[in-house]
Every structure is written in C-alpha cells, then in structure tokens.
Scaffold this motif. Structure first.
Motif, short mmCIF file in Angstrom:
data_model
loop_
_atom_site.label_atom_id
_atom_site.label_comp_id
_atom_site.label_asym_id
_atom_site.label_seq_id
_atom_site.Cartn_x
_atom_site.Cartn_y
_atom_site.Cartn_z
N PHE A 141 63.78 32.68 -15.83
CA PHE A 141 63.75 34.12 -16.10
C PHE A 141 62.34 34.63 -16.37
N ALA A 142 61.38 34.19 -15.54
CA ALA A 142 60.01 34.67 -15.68
C ALA A 142 59.67 35.56 -14.49
N ARG A 143 58.70 36.45 -14.72
CA ARG A 143 58.22 37.31 -13.65
C ARG A 143 56.71 37.23 -13.57
N LEU A 144 56.20 36.80 -12.42
CA LEU A 144 54.77 36.77 -12.18
C LEU A 144 54.45 37.85 -11.17
N ARG A 145 53.60 38.77 -11.56
CA ARG A 145 53.23 39.91 -10.72
C ARG A 145 51.85 39.70 -10.10
N PRO A 146 51.45 40.57 -9.16
CA PRO A 146 50.17 40.35 -8.47
C PRO A 146 49.00 40.14 -9.42
N GLY A 147 48.18 39.15 -9.07
CA GLY A 147 47.01 38.81 -9.87
C GLY A 147 47.27 37.75 -10.91
N ALA A 148 48.50 37.25 -10.98
CA ALA A 148 48.81 36.18 -11.94
C ALA A 148 48.30 34.84 -11.40
N VAL A 149 47.59 34.11 -12.27
CA VAL A 149 47.08 32.79 -11.91
C VAL A 149 47.42 31.83 -13.03
N GLU A 186 56.42 37.88 -18.72
CA GLU A 186 55.89 38.62 -17.58
C GLU A 186 54.37 38.51 -17.59
N VAL A 187 53.79 38.19 -16.43
CA VAL A 187 52.34 38.04 -16.30
C VAL A 187 51.88 38.93 -15.16
N HIS A 210 61.59 27.24 -12.44
CA HIS A 210 62.96 27.20 -12.93
C HIS A 210 63.74 28.43 -12.45
N ALA A 211 65.02 28.44 -12.74
CA ALA A 211 65.94 29.42 -12.17
C ALA A 211 65.60 30.86 -12.56
N PHE A 212 65.99 31.78 -11.66
CA PHE A 212 65.95 33.23 -11.90
C PHE A 212 64.52 33.75 -12.16
N CYS A 213 63.58 33.29 -11.35
CA CYS A 213 62.21 33.79 -11.46
C CYS A 213 61.89 34.68 -10.26
N HIS A 214 61.01 35.66 -10.49
CA HIS A 214 60.50 36.52 -9.41
C HIS A 214 58.99 36.40 -9.43
N ILE A 215 58.42 35.96 -8.30
CA ILE A 215 56.99 35.65 -8.23
C ILE A 215 56.38 36.37 -7.04
N GLU A 216 55.32 37.14 -7.29
CA GLU A 216 54.68 37.90 -6.22
C GLU A 216 53.19 37.97 -6.47
N GLY A 217 52.40 37.74 -5.42
CA GLY A 217 50.95 37.88 -5.52
C GLY A 217 50.33 36.95 -6.55
N ALA A 218 50.86 35.74 -6.66
CA ALA A 218 50.44 34.82 -7.71
C ALA A 218 49.97 33.48 -7.14
N ARG A 219 49.16 32.78 -7.92
CA ARG A 219 48.71 31.44 -7.56
C ARG A 219 49.08 30.46 -8.67
N THR A 270 57.21 37.28 -23.66
CA THR A 270 55.82 37.73 -23.79
C THR A 270 55.41 38.55 -22.58
N TYR A 271 54.52 39.53 -22.82
CA TYR A 271 53.90 40.26 -21.72
C TYR A 271 52.40 40.03 -21.77
N LEU A 272 51.85 39.48 -20.67
CA LEU A 272 50.42 39.26 -20.55
C LEU A 272 49.92 40.04 -19.35
N GLY A 273 49.31 41.19 -19.61
CA GLY A 273 48.78 42.02 -18.54
C GLY A 273 47.29 42.21 -18.70
N ASP A 274 46.54 42.04 -17.60
CA ASP A 274 45.09 42.22 -17.62
C ASP A 274 44.46 41.36 -18.71
N ALA A 275 44.66 40.05 -18.58
CA ALA A 275 44.23 39.14 -19.64
C ALA A 275 43.65 37.86 -19.07
#
Length: 453
Positions: free
Chosen positions: A317-325, A337-338, A298-307, A353-358
């Motif tokens: 308006f979601a952000r997926l950072r490296p290592g997000a699956v 943010e993941v 959906h609109a306004f997402c930033h996705i990097e290093g994700a599967r 929500t923030y999900l880091g190292d999970a």
C-alpha cells in the motif's frame, strides 16, 4: 533504413472521426500501457529510420499536431472519401521522394518492426512487386476485405461488401498495410475509381490497377493476427490493453522477475524490471519506472516515474510518484507516499508518511505519521534530512528546513527551523495535568443526561 539502404517514408492514416469511441480525445491518442496508440506504432516504425513521416489527419488535427510536434508532417483529408483518397493527401509532402513508402494505420498500433521490414524486403524481391500487402488469417474473417492470392502473389483485392460468396470464403484477409515504391504510389492512386458499394476510393484498388497492367503484387502474411488488430471502440481498446499486458507479464517472468499473481500486475510501456525482482499482487506501474535487481514490491502499490535501486523494498500500500528515488536497501512501507524525493542508501520510512520534495540521508529513520510540509499555497520547498537522523512519529517538517546528521526530532514536533548535527529538537506544548478533572467531568455529564430523560 532497410537493408537495401533504400530511403523510407511512412504514411500513417489517422483521419477517422473515431465516433465509436465517443470521446473528445482523438482515437489514436487513446493510451495503451500509458502511451498513445499512435506512439506505439511510430516507435516500431522509427526502428527502420524513415527519412519522412506523414500523418494524414482530419477531425482533431490540433490534438495530433500537439502530440507529434515536429516529429512528423501533417496532411489534411477533408472531405474523407476513403483510404485511397487519404493516402493521396500525402502527395505534396512526398513530392520528389524516390524511396519506399510504408502505409500504416494509427489505430493499428502493434505492428512489429520485423513485419514492416519483411514487407520492404519483399518489395525488393526478384519479381519486383508493384505493391506488397500485409495479410492475416483471423479465426473469424468478419467484415474484413479479402486477399485472393496464389503462391504469395495477389490476383485480386476485394472489400467484404463487394466480395462474392466464393471470395468471402477465402480466409486470407487484408490488414490495410502496404509497401509501395514512391515512384509508383500516386500514379496508381490516380487511376483508382469509386464505383463500389461505399462510393469511396479504396487503397486496395491499387493492387487491382497494377495487376491490370500485368505487374506482380505480393502478400506477406503475419503469423500473429493480434498484430494487425484495429481499435475502434472502448471495448476494443480494453481488449488491446489486456493482450499487451499479458505479453508483457510473460516477458517479465521470462527475464527473471517473479510475479506472484501475474494477472493483477499492470505495466507501463517503458517499465524496466531487473532480475530476481518480486512483484506481489495488485501492483500498478505508471510510465517512467526503473527497478534494479533484487527488489521486492509488496501488494497494492502504485509506482510512477520512480527509480528503485538494488535491494530496496516497497509497500504494501505504498505510492511512489514522479521523482521518487530509492537507493540501495532503502525501504518504503505501508501507506507511505513519496514524491520528488530521494531516500539514500538504507534510509527507511515504514508507515503512514508523506515525503515530498525531500532528500533523506543514508540510514535515516522516518517515524510513522511524519510529513514534509513542502507547499505554502504558492511555492514548493525542499526538506533535507541528514544521515542517520531519527524523525519521531507524527512530526511535521516545515520546508525549507534542514535536519542535521545524527539529529533526533522528538515525536509530535513541528519543526520550522534547521536542526544541527547531533541535536535533539523537541517542539511541543508543555503538558498540563489536572488530577481528578476527568472523573468530575464524567459525573457532571452523567447527571445532566439523567435529568433529560
């Protein structure tokens, strides 16, 4: 290798100071689609399986050495006395090399493998040209050097500053790229002088030297002038990015993805999209993203290093950072943010929500405002959430911690110890009730305010 199985060497010129960039970063390391322009070029050339690669460097050589590692040999040009002089600096590195040499430019990043191959094939034509030049016909010839040719055979090469009005009227321009045999290259260069408007040793003059010997020199003409566009300024870098993105968007749609507003979607050089993927407005892909079939972003997402696996949904308006699956049919909603976290099949985190190292188990539900507290100021720790667990809104999971399968964490809890399977964990201060207290407070404050008037 080329189809002739002749060994191939690359000489890439990257010694320019790049003053128009006004940057501490070396010009050829400025990124396009998240990848340094030099690496775009080398990736295309590597498809030809070169045996040797020499990058000619000047200022900023330390940066290039760090970026290239042991993938290429560096040759230093100092002082810088022209393009012919630059290529001469590769002579020691190519001593004894008997194959073909492709001369490329680090700030001309989008030359296609097919074009390079065509130059090498022409070098092995029946007339065995001494030099093959890559030419192009831009809409405006500007200050480009000219290739004077008849029937694909070059009769003269001339720089713009040294060209006559008749020669400047020629529309066939010199890209600077050449293919030459290793046996010929440095002998021709040794005979190039600097009696010209710039007082430099021009690489193009090897054509005139070979012609003077009665040898044939040939030109291969690209049908896409953008392929040989050089990048010398921030504005030209932005234009190159824009051209690259436009082509990538068209390719994505041709491959079966739907881009709702194509001009607002930005890809990285290695973005992979499956079929029947829908990408809404203002989505940015950083490097390292793989998207399977039937995914909605959906609109306004930033996705990097994700599967993202099949059937997943992301944003808005979601952000997926490296290592997000995100495994099959998992969902990440708005303002989530993941980072370095896996949402297994059917898991969802719909809001804030923030999900880091999970690790989030299959079918688990993460309530709004939940965070995994993964960092203590020194080290990172992991949170494991079991299958079908329910995490209530505004919860803080203080890692390292494990939430069991089918467990429930009540809203507003701060969980610092493991929760067993099927257990309810409620971590709140007991509510205190004082009847009438608020009314008395308001009355007292209103009186004080009135007394101050």
């Amino acid at each position: 290798m080329t189809e002739t199985a002749t060994p191939l060497a690359l000489v890439v010129l990257a010694a320019g100071k790049g003053t128009r960039m006004k940057s501490d970063l070396h010009k050829v390391l400025h990124p396009i689609a998240g990848r340094p322009m030099l690496m775009h070029l080398l990736a295309s050339a590597d498809a030809l399986e070169p045996q040797r690669k020499v990058v000619v460097v000047g200022a900023g050589r330390e940066q290039l050495a760090a970026a290239l590692g042991d993938s290429a040999e560096l040759a230093v040009q100092d002082p810088q006395l022209g393009t012919g002089h630059a290529v001469q600096q590769a002579e020691t590195s190519l001593a004894g090399f008997k194959g073909d040499v492709l001369i490329l430019y680090g700030d001309v990043p989008f030359v296609r493998t097919e074009t390079m191959r065509a130059m090498l094939e022409r070098l092995h034509g029946d007339d065995r040209p001494a030099v093959v030049v890559l030419g192009f016909e831009p809409e405006d010839a500007l200050q480009y050097g000219r290739v004077i040719a008849q029937g694909g055979v070059v009769t003269k090469m001339v720089e713009h500053k040294d060209a006559s009005p008749e020669e400047r009227a020629c529309r066939l321009c010199n890209s600077g790229l050449m293919a030459v045999r290793g046996d010929d290259l440095f002998g021709l260069l040794a005979r190039v002088g600097n009696d010209n408007a710039q007082g430099e040793y021009y690489l193009t003059d090897i054509v005139n030297v070979a012609n003077g010997d009665g040898r044939v020199c040939a030109v291969v003409v690209t049908d896409d002038p953008d392929e040989v566009a050089g990048i010398n300024s921030r504005a030209e870098l932005a234009e190159a990015e824009s051209r690259w993105q436009k082509k990538r968007r068209l390719q994505a749609m041709a491959d079966g993805a739907s881009l709702v507003a194509p001009e607002t979607v930005w890809f990285a050089w290695d973005t992979v999209l499956g079929r029947d993927v829908t990408v809404e407005q203002n989505v940015v892909f950083g490097p390292g993203v793989t998207v399977a079939d039937n995914v909605v972003i959906h609109a306004f997402c930033h996705i990097e290093g994700a599967r993202l696996e099949s059937g997943t949904s992301v944003g808005p308006f979601a952000r997926l950072r490296p290592g997000a699956v995100l495994e099959e049919k998992a969902r990440v909603g708005n303002f989530v943010e993941v980072k370095n976290a896996v949402l297994h099949a059917g898991a969802k985190a719909n809001h804030l929500t923030y999900l880091g190292d999970a690790d989030v188990g299959a079918g688990a539900n993460i309530g709004a405002g939940t965070i995994t507290c993964n960092y203590d100021g020194y080290f990172k720790y992991r949170t494991v959430i079991g299958e079908r667990a329910f995490i209530g809104s505004n919860s803080a999971l203080i890692a390292p911690v494990k939430i069991g399968a089918d467990a429930i964490v009540a809203a507003g809890s701060a969980v610092s110890r493991d929760v067993a399977d099927g257990e309810l964990r409620l971590v709140r201060a007991e509510q205190l009730v004082k009847p009438g207290w608020a009314d008395r407070f308001h009355d007292a404050m209103k009186r004080k305010k009135a007394e101050r008037k």
